[in-house]
Design an enzyme around this catalytic site. Structure first.
Site, PDB file in Angstrom:
ATOM      1  N   SER A 285       7.688  -9.028  42.167  1.00 31.74           N
ATOM      2  CA  SER A 285       8.819  -8.331  41.552  1.00 31.74           C
ATOM      3  C   SER A 285       9.999  -8.100  42.496  1.00 31.74           C
ATOM      4  CB  SER A 285       8.348  -6.986  40.962  1.00 31.74           C
ATOM      5  OG  SER A 285       7.889  -6.137  41.984  1.00 31.74           O
TER       6      SER A 285
ATOM      7  N   LYS B 153       9.008   2.554  38.034  1.00 31.83           N
ATOM      8  CA  LYS B 153      10.093   2.088  38.897  1.00 31.83           C
ATOM      9  C   LYS B 153      11.414   2.759  38.523  1.00 31.83           C
ATOM     10  CE  LYS B 153       8.028  -2.437  39.880  1.00 31.83           C
ATOM     11  NZ  LYS B 153       8.123  -3.893  39.658  1.00 31.83           N
TER      12      LYS B 153
END
EC number: 3.4.21.53
Length: 785
Positions: free
Chosen positions: A683, A726
């Site tokens: 990611s 996140k």
């Protein structure tokens, strides 16, 4: 000694016994066949199950009158009645107290009398003479037991615990082999001291007789040969067993099993199998090892809830209220439970679902299962599977093994006593397998609504219906659960709590709970929302609330210590300014966004087991031979992402205005701070690529932008996981704009509304869009300058 008893009147039914006398505190069986006695029993069962038992003067008389039985006897409580063939009833009674007949008021259809019951008062002090008498009787009785070998020594232990003279005397008398007239004589002595004296005299006489018997027996034994001795012993053993009524007790037990089996509504084949086991038991000696195995098996069978169910509470509004009371948030779980209750209301025969709550530690997976049971009005049973590596733990052992027992599931059903509990399998992802089998494979049948209707335990070897059970499993990670097992469960993911959710949980549940546990008054510890938020932010870093609860507990302990030091204290106020005094320096700090745009530094987003975090990715360029250096304990996937990003940049040299030979004469060093912590995953792909582009072009990256996404060679942005965590980390760090992969658009619904208001969430499909939003434009660059 003054009399320490008085009389109290009772009216009870009466039964004259033939050849039997009952003492208070004595428990015995007797058979009733006379019509008048049966009528008396039936009446007694209506009247508090109490009955007066006395002895006939002559056992031969079939129809006794008031003159044919003694007028002193024992008030007894009926413990059990069992109908035997031939209109006979077997009764189990326990003696309560001695009494005498004051007046017979009825003779038909049964005897009924007004009684004077002896009530003994507890002496404050026993006089020395009574104490001495009791010791003498105890010593004599011990000698009587040792000489006669007809009474078990355990009786002596029972006697040593009895302090009341009256009860002591009756217990000794009930354990002696006396003639009916001697027993009646003792029954008619109401004064405990006088009774002890009489018992002592009888004991001394009996000991003397027993000594003579012993001498004769020894003399006779020496004269018989070995075969005669064996025959004599066997006959003696038979006689003792008959006298103790062991055969009758086994018969009663077999009859009880048969009655229970007849009443059960179960499969015909199962009935036949258990019937055969009962038949085998009846043909065996009660002392054989095999009979104990069969008896345990049959007892286990009858202790299972074959036909017992708890009634579901199907009030959706009430269930919602209970779930909200116990837990804040967890909307997906609550919604699923309410759906199940709604369907149960419409379709009564629906099978129980198999739910799997997956999430980090401390988010309430186990406790929500308890709340589900409370909301549905069902029993709750929990089995922890952490570290289970033996298949027999689930399915049980076969009866061929010594000490075989059923598995955990059948044992739990036996204890919970209903066939439709809420059954929690905790830590299903922590099961292991070794040479003893694979417990996860054994769980396949349990957690399949199509198969668990006929779950067969190795010990029971007969199918048991688990389809009405609501199975809930919990796990921290799905990766260690085998595919076939995971396929059988409905996965409900519980993500970590946001700071706002933790604040609400602390205010509603944790603070009141800790104050109650520390025995403090409500309102004694005063904390503002800001103080609790400081505790959450600076002293805990977790997805759940376990550490938060422990930290709040520490604050309560500090407050309790202050109260003990100064009992006049009315309140302890904990504020953000004095928090360090109680908990010490801040344990955790969160990285804040850069104040100004910088070249080669990009804020990335990462997922950790305790929530989201921000990563500051730095790139430095040096003259060299085109080496790519990666530091910060990066995993293989992350290194490959960096290589992929670099290949993409090389394919776009002209568009980015870069030197075509940069990959030959420039060394690129990518570093991710907090180098001691291992990092991996794809990611950070677009983040590393953006940082390298910024360093190569000299264009700064906006300080208020963070990004996450996997990069491909063609510059496409692929989806990632953990978007909610996140996003929360970015919000905490003061980021204003987040770049999110297009395919993660579906996950935006999970992000709380209050977070969405403060953040600009930009959907990107390729690196061109990433650079458009992340890199500072020339005009902005001038302004910054």
């Amino acid at each position: 000694m003054s009399k320490n008893f008085k009389f109290k009147e009772h009216t009870l039914t009466l039964i004259p016994l033939r050849g039997l006398a009952v003492f208070p505190y004595m428990v015995l069986h007797f058979d009733v066949g006379r019509e008048k006695s049966i009528n008396a029993l039936e009446e007694a069962m209506v009247e508090e199950q109490l009955i007066f038992l006395t002895s006939q003067k002559e056992a031969e008389i079939d129809i006794p009158t008031t003159e044919d039985f003694y007028h002193v006897g024992t008030i007894c409580k009926i413990k059990q009645m069992l109908k035997l063939p031939g209109d006979t009833i077997r009764v189990l009674v326990e003696g309560v107290s001695r009494a005498k007949i004051k007046e017979i008021i009825d003779e038909e259809p049964y005897f009924r009398a007004i009684l004077e019951e002896a009530e003994y008062e507890q002496d404050d002090e026993r006089d020395k003479e009574t104490e001495a008498l009791m010791r003498s009787v105890m010593d004599a009785f011990e000698e009587y037991v040792n000489t006669g070998n007809k009474i078990t020594p355990e009786v002596l232990l029972t006697l040593s615990d009895i302090e009341e003279p009256s009860r002591f005397a009756d217990t000794v008398a009930s354990n002696m082999s006396l003639k009916p007239k001697q027993k009646q004589e003792l029954l008619e002595i109401f004064d405990p001291k006088e009774r002890l004296e009489t018992i002592y005299a009888i004991l001394l006489e009996e000991i003397e007789i027993l000594e003579i018997e012993k001498t004769i027996s020894l003399r006779v034994k020496k004269q018989v040969n070995r075969l005669q001795k064996e025959y004599y012993l066997r006959e003696q053993l038979k006689a003792i067993q008959k006298e103790l009524g062991e055969d009758e007790e086994t018969l009663d037990e077999i009859e009880e099993y048969k009655e229970k089996l007849q009443k059960l509504k179960i499969n015909k084949d199962v009935k036949e199998k258990i019937g055969k086991e009962i038949k085998r038991l009846s043909s065996m000696s009660s002392s054989s090892a095999e009979s104990a195995v069969i008896r345990n098996y049959v007892d286990t069978f009858f202790s299972l809830p074959w036909n017992k169910e708890s009634k579901d509470k199907l009030d959706i509004i009430e269930a919602q209220k209970i779930l909200d009371e116990d837990h804040f948030g967890l909307e997906k779980v609550k919604e699923r439970i309410l759906e199940y209750l709604s369907i149960r209301k419409l379709a009564k025969s629906m099978k129980g679902p198999i739910l799997c709550f997956v999430g980090p530690p401390g988010v309430g997976k186990t406790s929500i299962a308890k709340s589900v049971a409370r909301a549905m009005n069902r029993k709750f049973v929990r089995v922890s599977l952490g570290g289970v590596r033996d298949e027999a733990e689930i399915r049980g052992h076969r009866r061929t093994y010594v000490g075989a027992i059923p598995g955990r599931i059948i044992n739990a059903m036996k204890e919970v006593k209903t066939k439709n509990p809420v059954f929690l399998f905790d830590e299903i992802d922590k099961m292991a397998s070794d040479f003893r089998g694979d417990p996860a494979s054994a769980m396949l049948e349990v957690l399949d609504p199509e198969q668990n209707k006929e779950f067969t335990d190795h010990y029971m070897e007969i199918p048991f219906d688990l389809s009405k059970v609501l199975f809930i499993t919990t796990a921290n990670s799905l990766s260690t659960i085998p595919g076939p097992l995971r396929d059988r469960m409905e996965i409900i993911e519980l993500s970590g709590y946001t700071e706002v959710e933790k604040l609400e949980i602390a205010k509603r549940h944790l603070v009141p709970k800790q104050i109650k546990e520390h025995n403090l008054e409500e309102g004694f510890v005063k904390m503002s929302d800001g103080t609790i938020l400081d505790v959450i932010t600076h002293y805990t870093r977790e997805s759940g609330v376990r550490t938060l609860e422990r930290t709040l507990g520490r604050l309560c302990r500090k407050a309790a210590k202050k109260y003990v030091e100064d009992p006049k204290l009315k309140q302890v106020r904990i504020t953000s300014s004095n928090l360090e005094k109680y908990l010490g320096k801040h344990r955790f700090t969160y990285q804040k966004a850069n104040e100004h745009p910088q070249v080669g530094i990009v804020t990335g987003l990462a997922w950790t087991p305790v929530g989201g975090d921000t990563l500051s990715i730095e790139v430095a360029l040096m003259k060299g031979t085109g080496k790519l250096v990666l530091t910060g304990q990066l995993g293989d996937v992350m290194k490959e992402s960096a290589q992929t990003g670099l290949s993409f940049i090389r394919s776009k040299v002209e568009e980015l205005g870069l030197d075509e030979e940069f990959h030959k004469n420039t060394d690129i060093h990518i570093h991710i701070p907090e180098g001691a912590i291992p990092k991996d995953g794809p990611s950070a792909g677009i983040t590393m690529a953006t940082a390298v582009i910024s360093a190569l072009t000299g264009i700064a990256v906006r300080s208020d932008v963070a990004m996450t996404g996997e990069i491909t060679l063609r510059g496409r942005v692929l989806p990632i996981g953990g978007l909610k965590e996140k996003t929360l980390a970015a919000h905490r760090a003061g980021i204003k704009k987040i770049l999110v992969p297009k395919e993660n658009e579906k996950d935006l619904d999970e992000i709380p509304q209050n977070i969405k208001k403060d953040l600009e969430l930009v959907i990107v499909e390729n690196m061109d869009e990433v650079m458009e939003h992340a890199l500072v434009k020339k005009e902005e660059d001038k302004n910054e300058g």
